[in-house]
Design a protein around this motif. Structure first.
Motif, PDB file in Angstrom:
ATOM      1  N   ASP A 170       0.830  -1.217   0.000  1.00  0.00           N
ATOM      2  CA  ASP A 170       0.000   0.000   0.000  1.00  0.00           C
ATOM      3  C   ASP A 170       0.862   1.264   0.000  1.00  0.00           C
ATOM      4  O   ASP A 170       0.628   2.184  -0.791  1.00  0.00           O
ATOM      5  N   ILE A 171       1.843   1.319   0.888  1.00  0.00           N
ATOM      6  CA  ILE A 171       2.703   2.507   0.979  1.00  0.00           C
ATOM      7  C   ILE A 171       3.521   2.674  -0.297  1.00  0.00           C
ATOM      8  O   ILE A 171       3.624   3.780  -0.842  1.00  0.00           O
ATOM      9  N   SER A 172       4.095   1.590  -0.783  1.00  0.00           N
ATOM     10  CA  SER A 172       4.908   1.666  -1.998  1.00  0.00           C
ATOM     11  C   SER A 172       4.069   2.065  -3.204  1.00  0.00           C
ATOM     12  O   SER A 172       4.509   2.873  -4.031  1.00  0.00           O
ATOM     13  N   SER A 173       2.860   1.544  -3.297  1.00  0.00           N
ATOM     14  CA  SER A 173       1.963   1.907  -4.406  1.00  0.00           C
ATOM     15  C   SER A 173       1.592   3.382  -4.340  1.00  0.00           C
ATOM     16  O   SER A 173       1.584   4.081  -5.363  1.00  0.00           O
ATOM     17  N   ARG A 174       1.283   3.839  -3.146  1.00  0.00           N
ATOM     18  CA  ARG A 174       0.938   5.254  -2.963  1.00  0.00           C
ATOM     19  C   ARG A 174       2.118   6.152  -3.339  1.00  0.00           C
ATOM     20  O   ARG A 174       1.963   7.150  -4.052  1.00  0.00           O
ATOM     21  N   ALA A 175       3.310   5.790  -2.887  1.00  0.00           N
ATOM     22  CA  ALA A 175       4.513   6.577  -3.196  1.00  0.00           C
ATOM     23  C   ALA A 175       4.788   6.567  -4.697  1.00  0.00           C
ATOM     24  O   ALA A 175       5.106   7.606  -5.285  1.00  0.00           O
ATOM     25  N   TYR A 176       4.645   5.410  -5.321  1.00  0.00           N
ATOM     26  CA  TYR A 176       4.873   5.299  -6.766  1.00  0.00           C
ATOM     27  C   TYR A 176       3.938   6.223  -7.537  1.00  0.00           C
ATOM     28  O   TYR A 176       4.362   6.957  -8.438  1.00  0.00           O
ATOM     29  N   LYS A 177       2.680   6.204  -7.169  1.00  0.00           N
ATOM     30  CA  LYS A 177       1.689   7.042  -7.848  1.00  0.00           C
ATOM     31  C   LYS A 177       2.022   8.528  -7.677  1.00  0.00           C
ATOM     32  O   LYS A 177       1.985   9.296  -8.642  1.00  0.00           O
TER      33      LYS A 177
END
Length: 182
Positions: A143-150
């Motif tokens: 979740d955190i990595s996906s949010r940061a990527y976006k």
């Protein structure tokens, strides 16, 4: 990727003693040894209690930039302090790596740092931290990595190949009950 981490003052007593004594020539020799042993990225961290980390990282990075064998490999500036990271990024020639940024301070602070990292032409290591804390489950890491990527690709203009995720692998078999699920 083979990271030459011995130029770091944290965790490497020999390197810390050299820098604390002002022996930057010896410290450069450590980095050169790392490159000659196959490192294709040099990690530089000057976070030590007895050092002015901003001054130390600036001095060291300016010195290794004049050493042809070291200057041919990318530099990863590593610090827990943004001011030290930025001081280092200002010195890095070519494509550097900022280690690290995270969502710990919220999206606005994350994006501000990301824009600065990108303005220096550097890649970013993104830690799996957010406003709640360190990701401690697989789901939170995703979740955190996906949010940061976006945020990085859609709002900060990062190319995907300039993002390195650090999932914060947590220790197991510590004997601490809270760690049994890791």
């Amino acid at each position: 990727m083979r990271v030459g981490a011995r130029p770091n003052v944290t965790g490497w007593a020999r390197r810390r003693r050299l820098v604390e004594a002002g022996d930057y020539t010896g410290a450069v020799a450590v980095a050169l040894e790392q490159v000659r042993c196959g490192a294709n990225l040099i990690g530089v961290n000057m976070d030590a209690d007895l050092l002015d980390a901003e001054e130390a990282v600036t001095r060291f990075l300016n010195l290794i930039a004049t050493e042809p064998e070291i200057a041919r490999v990318p530099i990863m500036v590593d610090s827990s302090k943004w001011t030290v990271l930025e001081a280092g990024l200002k010195c890095v020639q070519g494509k550097g790596v900022c280690n690290s940024i995270s969502l710990k301070g919220g999206e606005a602070a994350f994006l501000e740092q990301a824009h600065k990292v990108r303005s220096y032409g550097a890649a970013a290591v993104v830690m799996a931290f957010d406003e709640v804390g360190q990701a401690d489950t697989f789901e939170r890491k995703v979740d955190i990595s996906s949010r940061a990527y976006k945020l990085l690709t859609e709002k900060a203009g990062f190319h995907p190949e300039d993002i390195i995720f650090h999932p914060n692998i947590l220790p197991i078999a510590t004997g601490t009950e809270d760690h049994t699920g890791y």
